[in-house]
Design an enzyme around this catalytic site. Structure first.
Site, PDB file in Angstrom:
ATOM      1  N   GLY A  31       0.836  -1.269  -0.136  1.00 18.26           N
ATOM      2  CA  GLY A  31      -0.124   0.018  -0.150  1.00 18.26           C
ATOM      3  C   GLY A  31       0.860   1.238   0.025  1.00 18.26           C
ATOM      4  O   GLY A  31       1.973   1.177   0.039  1.00 18.26           O
ATOM      5  N   LYS A  89       8.341   0.070   5.348  1.00 18.57           N
ATOM      6  CA  LYS A  89       7.963   1.148   4.943  1.00 18.57           C
ATOM      7  C   LYS A  89       9.136   1.948   4.318  1.00 18.57           C
ATOM      8  O   LYS A  89      10.044   2.384   5.115  1.00 18.57           O
ATOM      9  CB  LYS A  89       7.426   2.015   6.177  1.00 18.57           C
ATOM     10  CG  LYS A  89       6.632   3.210   5.838  1.00 18.57           C
ATOM     11  CD  LYS A  89       6.042   3.743   7.054  1.00 18.57           C
ATOM     12  CE  LYS A  89       5.345   5.042   6.728  1.00 18.57           C
ATOM     13  NZ  LYS A  89       4.763   5.713   7.846  1.00 18.57           N
ATOM     14  N   ASP A 115      -4.280   9.914  14.169  1.00 23.94           N
ATOM     15  CA  ASP A 115      -4.749   9.406  12.745  1.00 23.94           C
ATOM     16  C   ASP A 115      -5.373   7.948  12.976  1.00 23.94           C
ATOM     17  O   ASP A 115      -5.129   7.085  12.086  1.00 23.94           O
ATOM     18  CB  ASP A 115      -3.568   9.517  11.852  1.00 23.94           C
ATOM     19  CG  ASP A 115      -4.021   9.450  10.355  1.00 23.94           C
ATOM     20  OD1 ASP A 115      -5.211   9.835  10.217  1.00 23.94           O
ATOM     21  OD2 ASP A 115      -3.304   9.092   9.306  1.00 23.94           O
ATOM     22  N   GLY A 157       1.318   4.669   1.913  1.00 19.87           N
ATOM     23  CA  GLY A 157       0.920   5.557   3.271  1.00 19.87           C
ATOM     24  C   GLY A 157       1.102   7.037   3.063  1.00 19.87           C
ATOM     25  O   GLY A 157       1.628   7.443   1.892  1.00 19.87           O
ATOM     26  N   GLY A 158       1.062   7.745   4.142  1.00 11.05           N
ATOM     27  CA  GLY A 158       0.972   9.256   4.187  1.00 11.05           C
ATOM     28  C   GLY A 158       2.624   9.626   3.817  1.00 11.05           C
ATOM     29  O   GLY A 158       2.711  11.019   3.323  1.00 11.05           O
ATOM     30  N   PHE A 159       3.617   8.943   4.054  1.00  6.30           N
ATOM     31  CA  PHE A 159       4.997   9.215   3.893  1.00  6.30           C
ATOM     32  C   PHE A 159       5.701   8.613   2.819  1.00  6.30           C
ATOM     33  O   PHE A 159       7.028   8.445   2.874  1.00  6.30           O
ATOM     34  CB  PHE A 159       5.634   9.572   5.191  1.00  6.30           C
ATOM     35  CG  PHE A 159       4.841  10.284   5.935  1.00  6.30           C
ATOM     36  CD1 PHE A 159       4.939  11.742   5.820  1.00  6.30           C
ATOM     37  CD2 PHE A 159       4.019   9.871   7.006  1.00  6.30           C
ATOM     38  CE1 PHE A 159       4.276  12.626   6.603  1.00  6.30           C
ATOM     39  CE2 PHE A 159       3.339  10.694   7.773  1.00  6.30           C
ATOM     40  CZ  PHE A 159       3.642  11.971   7.799  1.00  6.30           C
ATOM     41  N   GLY A 160       5.286   7.485   2.424  1.00  5.17           N
ATOM     42  CA  GLY A 160       5.983   6.645   1.514  1.00  5.17           C
ATOM     43  C   GLY A 160       5.238   5.314   1.060  1.00  5.17           C
ATOM     44  O   GLY A 160       3.831   5.330   1.221  1.00  5.17           O
ATOM     45  N   ARG A 161       5.848   4.264   0.532  1.00  4.88           N
ATOM     46  CA  ARG A 161       5.272   3.201   0.251  1.00  4.88           C
ATOM     47  C   ARG A 161       5.609   2.120   1.075  1.00  4.88           C
ATOM     48  O   ARG A 161       6.569   1.925   1.614  1.00  4.88           O
ATOM     49  CB  ARG A 161       5.666   2.849  -1.277  1.00  4.88           C
ATOM     50  CG  ARG A 161       5.348   3.774  -2.135  1.00  4.88           C
ATOM     51  CD  ARG A 161       6.392   3.643  -3.383  1.00  4.88           C
ATOM     52  NE  ARG A 161       5.767   2.743  -4.493  1.00  4.88           N
ATOM     53  CZ  ARG A 161       4.832   3.004  -5.187  1.00  4.88           C
ATOM     54  NH1 ARG A 161       4.242   4.174  -5.405  1.00  4.88           N
ATOM     55  NH2 ARG A 161       4.252   2.003  -5.969  1.00  4.88           N
ATOM     56  N   VAL A 162       4.897   1.005   1.326  1.00  7.73           N
ATOM     57  CA  VAL A 162       5.004  -0.112   1.984  1.00  7.73           C
ATOM     58  C   VAL A 162       5.095  -1.452   1.462  1.00  7.73           C
ATOM     59  O   VAL A 162       4.225  -1.727   0.542  1.00  7.73           O
ATOM     60  CB  VAL A 162       3.928  -0.252   3.222  1.00  7.73           C
ATOM     61  CG1 VAL A 162       4.143  -1.286   4.337  1.00  7.73           C
ATOM     62  CG2 VAL A 162       3.727   0.996   3.920  1.00  7.73           C
TER      63      VAL A 162
END
Length: 683
Positions: A358, A380, A480, A360-365
């Site tokens: 997926g 992450k 969050d 995320g708010g600051f990058g990819r996982v």
């Protein structure tokens, strides 16, 4: 016949001498049988005589005690007498540099420890009772995790404790050798508790001096002349007249086994020597040792390749630069294990798109499998152009790296490489909750999340919030909370993750004003005025989460307006207002429960969840319950306040009339809010 009687009489005398001393009780074991000790939990005695305190199962406790209590006090003054113990132990982890958790020798008034937790509590106590004088236990701990809440010095230490997990004194594991008692210098040698090697511990309590000495050494070495450390404490106020002696151990989330190979104990004298030559063998863990032939051939082959290695030095230097990592002084303060970039690259097959979990708010996982341990992880990778990448990365390392709770996604480690940042988490095979409520972008359908699992997730996240807000050493505001940030483990238990926006402050401090960040639909109304993230803003988000998971709808609901099919139009409203309107119009609150459940749910629990969601998402922060009150409502300890749909009718009006909030969202912090609301998808 007379000689036979004399022989039997002498044998009885020798047998008595092996179990009792002149002034008190003593015993010695070089290996164990099933009748020697009383065990519980995960503890067993193996067929070859090993006392296996834990068997590698996650989050388990195990105890083993000498079957009869020992008389520790002497009349008439009732002071605790001197006593000594020695034992040979070993800790076997699947990793050679990471373990969870430790073990302890214990003197306690009972063999039972009701409510004791695994993990850092070592099966001895829990959050509320840790350190209470009523515990009346004394321990020598061997700990492999650094827990800041107990003041641990590092993740490889021995300590002497009373009534809790905070040590009177402690030292890094090791021993003093090569010294001269008559004035020469002692040299300290480090020992790794998780080296998979057997080690011996000696503990002596001197009642006259009220001193506790702890000594360590490798199992085959003689007892060092200098102890590892000494603590001063009068145990008369701690140890009861008659108490049990034995061992306690606990595991966390890493496959770890704790063993005792031999044990001796004595009152008013030195513990009997343990016959090391008779101790049972430990099971092998890790790769098989090299064969004798390979041990001979390997050095020869290595020597033959010396010239080739020299010619390839330039290529190796270039390769090293390719995998070069950053290390700074601030990283020494934070505990998580550091992974190499190359291991993460191999684990994710070069961050392959097919392994993307997926965004995320600051990058990819990405999903990955560590090359040596074969442990599945989630990695992450923070984006280069992330506006707050480094700041949020440090926040996540600091907060979740030291917090341990069964309903938190655990950070296993991290890596930094040039401008890139990486966090390594335990992999949650069942994905995030939102995928079960709405499906994912690829349209893949997942089974409907049963009510039993939804209820368990709600209670688990509530328990986690109580720990973060009130029970950890600092207040942690997550900022969050939403279904995409709640992940499900293999048993479908909810785990709260994504601490990239978390804020920490002391319990008695006032939270500082900061940027408004989070996801639209979960932001508390007062943030538009105060810009202060507090536990009550988390409770608001939790209320929306509870409504969402109960109704199976997003926080913003699309409704159809108009009676005539040709004139019908779609409009949007908040989920809170949708529930209130349905409740007020029909009088049947349960009509809002997710229709995909097909009526298969506990009506009382669903009604409680809906009302609690409405109460938590109240527009006025002072009207919301605390996390502790939420848990009391969910556990049935306190009844939920009576409420009707008219009691909550101010919801929509209050949110709409929060002067300036809508404008703030649209203009003042569009970037920070939009980042998370658009691309935040959990881990």
């Amino acid at each position: 016949m007379s000689m036979l009687l004399q022989f039997l009489f002498l044998s009885l005398i020798l047998l008595a001498a092996s179990t009792t001393g002149g002034d008190g009780q003593q015993f010695a074991y070089s290996g164990f049988s099933t009748n020697d000790l009383v065990v519980d939990g995960a503890t067993t005695i193996t067929s070859n005589g090993l006392l296996e305190l834990t068997n590698g199962t996650d989050q388990q406790t195990g105890h083993a005690f000498y079957p009869t209590p020992v008389q520790f006090t002497r009349s008439p003054n009732g002071t605790v007498q001197s006593f000594s113990t020695s034992f040979v132990f070993a800790i076997l982890s699947v990793y050679t540099d990471l373990s969870a958790h430790g073990m302890a020798f214990v003197v306690a008034p009972s063999r039972n420890f009701p409510g004791a937790l695994p993990g850092q509590f070592l099966g001895l106590t829990d959050i509320r009772n840790d350190g209470n004088a009523s515990n009346h236990f004394f321990t020598v701990e061997l700990d492999t995790i650094e827990n800041k809440e107990f003041g641990d010095i590092n993740a490889n230490h021995a300590g002497a404790n009373v009534n809790g997990l905070r040590s009177l004194n402690s030292s890094s594991a090791g021993y003093y050798a090569d010294g001269d008692v008559n004035g020469g210098e002692f040299h300290f040698h480090n020992l790794s508790l998780i080296s998979r090697e057997a080690m011996q511990v000696w503990m002596d309590y001197d009642a006259t001096a009220s001193s506790i000495t702890v000594t360590m050494a490798p199992s085959k070495a003689a007892r060092p002349a200098r102890p590892l450390f000494t603590a001063t404490h009068n145990l008369t106020s701690v140890v009861t007249d008659a108490a049990y002696v034995g061992f306690s151990s606990a595991t966390g989330t890493i496959n770890t086994r704790h063993y005792v190979l031999g044990w001796s104990f004595a009152m008013n004298g030195p513990a009997p020597a343990i016959d090391v030559s008779r101790l049972p063998k430990l099971p092998r863990m890790g790769p098989k040792p090299l064969s004798k032939a390979l041990e001979i051939v390997l050095p020869i082959a290595t020597a033959a390749f010396v010239l080739a290695v020299g010619s390839a030095a330039f290529l190796l230097v270039r390769r090293h630069l390719k995998y070069a990592e950053l290390r700074e002084d601030w990283e020494l303060e934070f505990g998580p294990h550091r992974f190499s970039y190359r291991d993460l690259l191999d684990a994710t097959e070069g961050f392959k798109d097919e392994l993307l979990l997926g965004v995320g708010g600051f990058g990819r996982v990405y999903k990955g499998t560590l090359p040596v341990s074969k442990l599945e992880v989630a990695v992450k990778r923070v984006s280069h152009d992330s506006r707050q990448g480094m700041k949020e990365f440090i926040a996540e390392v600091v907060s979740i790296g030291r917090i341990q709770h069964r309903n938190l996604v655990r950070v296993l480690g991290y890596c930094r490489r040039r401008g890139e940042l990486f966090l390594v988490y335990e992999y949650m095979p069942s994905g995030s909750v939102d995928k079960y409520l709405y499906g994912n972008n690829e349209g893949t359908t997942r089974p409907v999340l049963s009510w039993e699992h939804r209820w368990r997730v709600v209670k688990g996240i509530a328990s986690c919030l109580l720990y973060l807000h009130e029970e950890w050493e600092q207040v942690v505001v997550h900022r969050d909370i939403k279904p995409s940030n709640v992940l499900l483990d293999s048993d479908m238990n909810g785990r709260l993750g994504d601490f990239g926006l978390a804020r920490l402050y002391d319990h008695d401090a006032d939270p500082q004003t900061t940027h408004v960040v989070g996801t639209i639909g979960y932001l508390a109304p007062e943030l538009g005025h105060t810009s202060k993230a507090t536990p009550q803003t988390d409770v608001f988000s939790f209320g929306m989460f509870v409504l969402e998971i109960t109704c199976g709808r997003r926080p913003v609901v699309v409704v159809v307006v108009g009676d005539d099919e040709s004139s019908q139009e779609e409009s949007q409203c908040m989920l809170v207002d949708w529930v209130l309107e349905r409740w007020a119009s029909s009088g049947a609150l349960l009509e809002t429960v997710d229709a995909r459940l097909g009526g298969d749910y506990n009506a009382a629990e669903a009604c409680l969840a809906l009302k609690l969601g409405l109460l938590c998402s109240h527009p006025f922060s002072k009207s919301r319950p605390t996390a502790r009150q939420v848990m009391q409502y969910l556990d049935g300890e306190v009844p939920l306040p009576e409420m009707a749909p008219t009691d909550m009718s101010l919801h929509m009006m209050a949110i709409m009339q929060n002067e300036g909030f809508d404008d703030y969202v649209v203009t003042g912090s569009t970037a920070s809010i939009g980042t998370t609301s658009v691309v935040s998808g959990g881990r």
